[in-house]
Design an enzyme around this catalytic site. Structure first.
Site, PDB file in Angstrom:
ATOM      1  N   ASP A  43      28.850  42.604  14.476  1.00  0.00           N
ATOM      2  CA  ASP A  43      28.561  43.227  15.774  1.00  0.00           C
ATOM      3  C   ASP A  43      27.120  42.978  16.208  1.00  0.00           C
ATOM      4  O   ASP A  43      26.815  42.997  17.400  1.00  0.00           O
ATOM      5  CB  ASP A  43      28.768  44.749  15.698  1.00  0.00           C
ATOM      6  CG  ASP A  43      30.236  45.133  15.657  1.00  0.00           C
ATOM      7  OD1 ASP A  43      31.071  44.280  16.007  1.00  0.00           O
ATOM      8  OD2 ASP A  43      30.534  46.285  15.279  1.00  0.00           O
TER       9      ASP A  43
ATOM     10  N   HIS B  89      49.989   5.499  46.316  1.00  0.00           N
ATOM     11  CA  HIS B  89      49.370   5.347  45.002  1.00  0.00           C
ATOM     12  C   HIS B  89      49.556   3.900  44.515  1.00  0.00           C
ATOM     13  O   HIS B  89      48.630   3.261  44.034  1.00  0.00           O
ATOM     14  CB  HIS B  89      50.017   6.299  43.992  1.00  0.00           C
ATOM     15  CG  HIS B  89      49.511   7.719  44.088  1.00  0.00           C
ATOM     16  ND1 HIS B  89      49.592   8.464  45.230  1.00  0.00           N
ATOM     17  CD2 HIS B  89      48.908   8.522  43.169  1.00  0.00           C
ATOM     18  CE1 HIS B  89      49.066   9.668  45.004  1.00  0.00           C
ATOM     19  NE2 HIS B  89      48.641   9.722  43.768  1.00  0.00           N
TER      20      HIS B  89
ATOM     21  N   GLU C 130      57.771   7.810  41.246  1.00  0.00           N
ATOM     22  CA  GLU C 130      57.499   9.154  41.750  1.00  0.00           C
ATOM     23  C   GLU C 130      57.522   9.210  43.281  1.00  0.00           C
ATOM     24  O   GLU C 130      57.225  10.251  43.864  1.00  0.00           O
ATOM     25  CB  GLU C 130      56.151   9.653  41.201  1.00  0.00           C
ATOM     26  CG  GLU C 130      56.187   9.877  39.699  1.00  0.00           C
ATOM     27  CD  GLU C 130      54.946  10.572  39.142  1.00  0.00           C
ATOM     28  OE1 GLU C 130      53.935  10.675  39.874  1.00  0.00           O
ATOM     29  OE2 GLU C 130      55.001  11.016  37.979  1.00  0.00           O
TER      30      GLU C 130
ATOM     31  N   HIS D  16      34.278  53.619  18.553  1.00  0.00           N
ATOM     32  CA  HIS D  16      33.992  52.988  19.845  1.00  0.00           C
ATOM     33  C   HIS D  16      34.618  53.751  20.996  1.00  0.00           C
ATOM     34  O   HIS D  16      34.036  53.879  22.068  1.00  0.00           O
ATOM     35  CB  HIS D  16      34.535  51.551  19.885  1.00  0.00           C
ATOM     36  CG  HIS D  16      33.555  50.534  19.395  1.00  0.00           C
ATOM     37  ND1 HIS D  16      32.408  50.248  20.079  1.00  0.00           N
ATOM     38  CD2 HIS D  16      33.558  49.744  18.306  1.00  0.00           C
ATOM     39  CE1 HIS D  16      31.740  49.304  19.425  1.00  0.00           C
ATOM     40  NE2 HIS D  16      32.403  48.981  18.345  1.00  0.00           N
TER      41      HIS D  16
ATOM     42  N   GLN E  38      35.114  51.108  13.710  1.00  0.00           N
ATOM     43  CA  GLN E  38      35.890  50.615  14.844  1.00  0.00           C
ATOM     44  C   GLN E  38      36.374  51.770  15.707  1.00  0.00           C
ATOM     45  O   GLN E  38      36.300  51.723  16.932  1.00  0.00           O
ATOM     46  CB  GLN E  38      37.086  49.816  14.309  1.00  0.00           C
ATOM     47  CG  GLN E  38      37.545  48.739  15.237  1.00  0.00           C
ATOM     48  CD  GLN E  38      36.445  47.739  15.510  1.00  0.00           C
ATOM     49  OE1 GLN E  38      35.687  47.380  14.623  1.00  0.00           O
ATOM     50  NE2 GLN E  38      36.325  47.322  16.752  1.00  0.00           N
TER      51      GLN E  38
ATOM     52  N   GLU F 219      41.414  41.476  16.870  1.00  0.00           N
ATOM     53  CA  GLU F 219      40.080  41.057  17.306  1.00  0.00           C
ATOM     54  C   GLU F 219      39.197  40.814  16.071  1.00  0.00           C
ATOM     55  O   GLU F 219      38.579  39.770  15.942  1.00  0.00           O
ATOM     56  CB  GLU F 219      39.485  42.174  18.175  1.00  0.00           C
ATOM     57  CG  GLU F 219      38.122  41.858  18.737  1.00  0.00           C
ATOM     58  CD  GLU F 219      37.471  43.090  19.382  1.00  0.00           C
ATOM     59  OE1 GLU F 219      37.979  44.225  19.184  1.00  0.00           O
ATOM     60  OE2 GLU F 219      36.445  42.920  20.069  1.00  0.00           O
ATOM     61  N   HIS F 220      39.169  41.796  15.177  1.00  0.00           N
ATOM     62  CA  HIS F 220      38.410  41.688  13.926  1.00  0.00           C
ATOM     63  C   HIS F 220      39.376  41.776  12.749  1.00  0.00           C
ATOM     64  O   HIS F 220      40.154  42.718  12.667  1.00  0.00           O
ATOM     65  CB  HIS F 220      37.409  42.836  13.785  1.00  0.00           C
ATOM     66  CG  HIS F 220      36.482  42.995  14.949  1.00  0.00           C
ATOM     67  ND1 HIS F 220      36.646  43.989  15.896  1.00  0.00           N
ATOM     68  CD2 HIS F 220      35.389  42.293  15.319  1.00  0.00           C
ATOM     69  CE1 HIS F 220      35.678  43.888  16.800  1.00  0.00           C
ATOM     70  NE2 HIS F 220      34.905  42.878  16.484  1.00  0.00           N
TER      71      HIS F 220
ATOM     72  N   ASN G 198      34.760  48.511  33.209  1.00  0.00           N
ATOM     73  CA  ASN G 198      35.886  49.446  33.322  1.00  0.00           C
ATOM     74  C   ASN G 198      37.034  48.822  34.119  1.00  0.00           C
ATOM     75  O   ASN G 198      37.024  47.624  34.417  1.00  0.00           O
ATOM     76  CB  ASN G 198      35.415  50.764  33.952  1.00  0.00           C
ATOM     77  CG  ASN G 198      34.909  50.570  35.380  1.00  0.00           C
ATOM     78  OD1 ASN G 198      35.179  49.538  36.015  1.00  0.00           O
ATOM     79  ND2 ASN G 198      34.183  51.547  35.885  1.00  0.00           N
TER      80      ASN G 198
ATOM     81  N   GLN H 104      31.919  46.232  43.252  1.00  0.00           N
ATOM     82  CA  GLN H 104      30.968  45.724  44.247  1.00  0.00           C
ATOM     83  C   GLN H 104      29.990  44.726  43.629  1.00  0.00           C
ATOM     84  O   GLN H 104      29.593  43.748  44.267  1.00  0.00           O
ATOM     85  CB  GLN H 104      30.229  46.873  44.960  1.00  0.00           C
ATOM     86  CG  GLN H 104      29.417  47.809  44.080  1.00  0.00           C
ATOM     87  CD  GLN H 104      30.251  48.956  43.494  1.00  0.00           C
ATOM     88  OE1 GLN H 104      31.483  48.867  43.380  1.00  0.00           O
ATOM     89  NE2 GLN H 104      29.578  50.031  43.103  1.00  0.00           N
TER      90      GLN H 104
END
Lengths: 432, 432
Positions: free
Chosen positions: A361, A420, A415, A262, A259, A327-328, A214, A191
């Site tokens: 981080d 054009h 074309e 998390h 890591q 990622e890292h 999420n 929402q």
């Protein structure tokens, strides 16, 4: 126990492929639910926001108001310790300094044919920053999302953060204040994304939405993509550590654990050319997990998705690291700098024995919003360019038109686009 | 007849808002069909490609082969006229020259705290270029998509193009050859996007997919986003022309028509401060449409979505143009350069009386893949950066770690991530 792979083993390729294809997230199909929520916000605006927030966050926006007030923000700041506020300011200033270097240059030039070409960068006119509520409500993420937008020059930055049961993390509000965000709404979920994309009576729409969330938030961002711009869809965090035997096992173990704590879906992988070192790190991980507050989460992640990969030689590392596309990527080896240059795919590289990923981080100044789930193969960490867009510029004079016109007319006809062709032809006829 | 709006009218704001909110595309819900096609390609690979291509393109890939052969490409080139090939080469070289200027710079520096920071740009390892079949199979689009990838340094570029009934446009193959693309498959639709994203026995997967397509292609790109990178989803083309009375009405009319002839869903808008000029342009459009091969298409677009907007003053134009956020913005006024600087949202700006937009479609060197459907508010035309990604770099020594460590530890604890805190703490303990 985490997987232990050895590159000399016959079935290594198969095991490595299995590791890469592991699905770490249960993908929940919330597309239809999210479609309904978006339709409801578009149809009923604030009234729908009120109903959905009551339902999902157990909060009555008619009592609390949709917007967080300046007084609430001030009160939140007073709740934070001076030490934490100082650290947030320190982080903010370093992030701002670093991101200023990402500001792109305009270009304008006249080429040999007399054609003036160029491009101009401008900030988006507004940006919405989604901040998760509850446990994953991190002030550092507020800074990492807001500062690049500020540096880009976005005139209006809006923050949404759900407030389950009325609770808001004071550090999140403090970080928003430090970053200069004053327009904040206590809404979340699909929402909130819908309200940012389409607007309601209270909330004017924005043109770009960033920030993690999420499954509902991710699905909503995907569905409003096109109406607004979005950043990438964030997955669980991950680190790949390439380390030789000249490291303290406790240091490397602590990076793998940081890591893993998390999220149970996080992933920590160690690659080394020293099997004894791998064993020492595994033991250090097991030891450290016992005293860690989030040891259960980290342990679950490490056991399910962790891995140590023993290489014959560190020369094998770059090709494998490119397939992980972490990622890292920490490279804690003697020749770390050289090795780093051989890597194509990584969100961020942390070079050397004293560069723990955690510094990135929080306070290094570089952004911690980085591509997950192998998307470093094709995308970049969040930065100033994510809040800007490029307009190309073209300017001809009569000579330049005469130089370019005939080829354009040829291609237009080839074309089958006679209109054009004529738009060039009519100008050539008038100007020559 | 197109809409005629006047900014002095009382109901102007309402009419303008209506113009902006017009839905020009019938949105077909093909999501479920596309989901099935993608699942089929993932499950059965080449066999599914064969079945789906037989069904949708009436072509038996078991006879034709999936890949287009080098001999076919050579034969296609021989079919093209020298004039057209020369024009394609001319366009190619200009596009390459212009896009080379977009190559980004790496950055590396040591800040006052002794922290080494930076970023490095690398090309994606592979890119897939979708080229529509049939009428919308444009060689110019092949160049516009392939050249930025080449300039970025993408080592592997793959083209897919459907071949309904076995037909391939020789110009498309010629453009591919000129751009240096040799890996070409005669497949299209959602099945081609799925094959590029997930791979089949014949086709190795790519990491980025670009190029325009129909509703199935757009839905497929949206669904595989995350597995691979995608460019934006292209909608019908559009032009906004801001013109004063010092223009030849025939020239401006021809620019409006060139846009309108693309598609009945295209949109051409004229903004001017001269009502008589507006009327003259409308008359010129009506006249020119009568002799245009694609006059019916252009006329349908012009009547349904075209508009002339008469302003009291050209000073009103920038704010309105920013709301239109046109893919193509032509500014044919005396003060065009100044006016252009007041515009935030546009894909490309064409400045002055002798810069027809069509030149940008073919031979200016700038890219003709530009943000449509108001997405210029948040996105840019296709460029070299779309085929590259940025890896951030961090390197600390012991002094830098000592300078940054304490603040990182404070923030980690504030966020409840004790494992993060310890990964800094353990290194500080070992190094000091």
């Amino acid at each position: 126990m985490p997987m232990r792979l050895k590159s000399v083993d016959k079935n290594f390729e198969q095991q490595f492929a299995t590791l890469l294809s592991q699905k770490r997230e249960v993908s929940v199909d919330v597309d239809n639910a999210v479609r309904d929520i978006i339709a409801d916000i578009r149809a009923r605006g604030d009234a729908a926001l009120v109903d959905l927030t009551l339902k999902f966050d157990r909060l009555d926006l008619r009592k609390s108001g949709i917007a967080v007030t300046a007084a609430e923000i001030e009160a939140a700041v007073r709740e934070c310790s001076k030490e934490t506020l100082d650290a947030l300011h320190f982080a903010h200033d370093r992030i701002a300094d670093h991101h200023k270097r990402q500001l792109p240059s305009d270009d304008r030039y006249r080429d040999a044919a007399g054609v003036e070409l160029g491009h101009r960068w401008t900030a988006v006119e507004s940006a919405g920053l989604y901040v998760p509520g509850g446990l994953a409500s991190y002030p550092s993420s507020v800074l990492m999302n807001a500062v690049p937008a500020k540096v880009a020059g976005v005139p209006r930055i809006v923050m949404v953060v759900p407030s389950p049961g009325g609770e808001l993390n004071p550090l999140v509000l403090a970080a928003a204040k430090i970053a200069g965000i004053t327009e904040i709404y206590r809404i979340g979920g699909a929402q909130a994304v819908a309200a940012l994309a389409y607007g309601t009576e209270t909330i004017r729409p924005v043109v770009k939405i960033v920030g993690p969330g999420n499954a509902y938030v991710a699905a909503a961002k995907r569905q409003v993509f096109g109406i607004v711009g979005i950043d990438s869809i964030a997955g669980p965090s991950e680190v790949l550590v390439i380390a030789d035997g000249h490291n303290d096992p406790d240091c490397i173990a602590s990076d793998l654990i940081a890591q893993a704590e998390h999220d149970t879906a996080a992933q920590s992988i160690l690659m080394t050319d020293d099997e004894n070192f791998a064993a020492s790190v595994e033991q250090a991980v097991a030891r450290q997990l016992q005293t860690l507050p989030r040891g259960n989460i980290a342990g679950e992640s490490w056991n399910a998705f962790g891995a140590t990969i023993v290489l014959k030689s560190l020369d094998e590392a770059p090709a494998l690291a490119d397939r992980v596309a972490a990622e890292h990527l920490e490279i804690a080896t003697e020749n770390a700098e050289d090795l780093s240059k051989r890597i194509r795919n990584a969100g961020a590289i942390f070079i050397g024995h004293v560069t723990p990923e955690v510094i990135g981080d929080y306070v290094s100044g570089s952004n911690h919003v980085l591509p997950t789930a192998r998307s470093a193969r094709f995308s970049s960490g969040l930065g100033v360019l994510d809040f800007m867009k490029r307009t190309s510029i073209l300017k001809l004079d009569e000579a330049a038109l005469a130089a370019l016109g005939p080829a354009a007319m040829t291609l237009a006809r080839a074309e089958g686009l006679e209109g054009h062709r004529r738009s060039v032809e009519v100008r050539l006829a008038k100007t020559t």
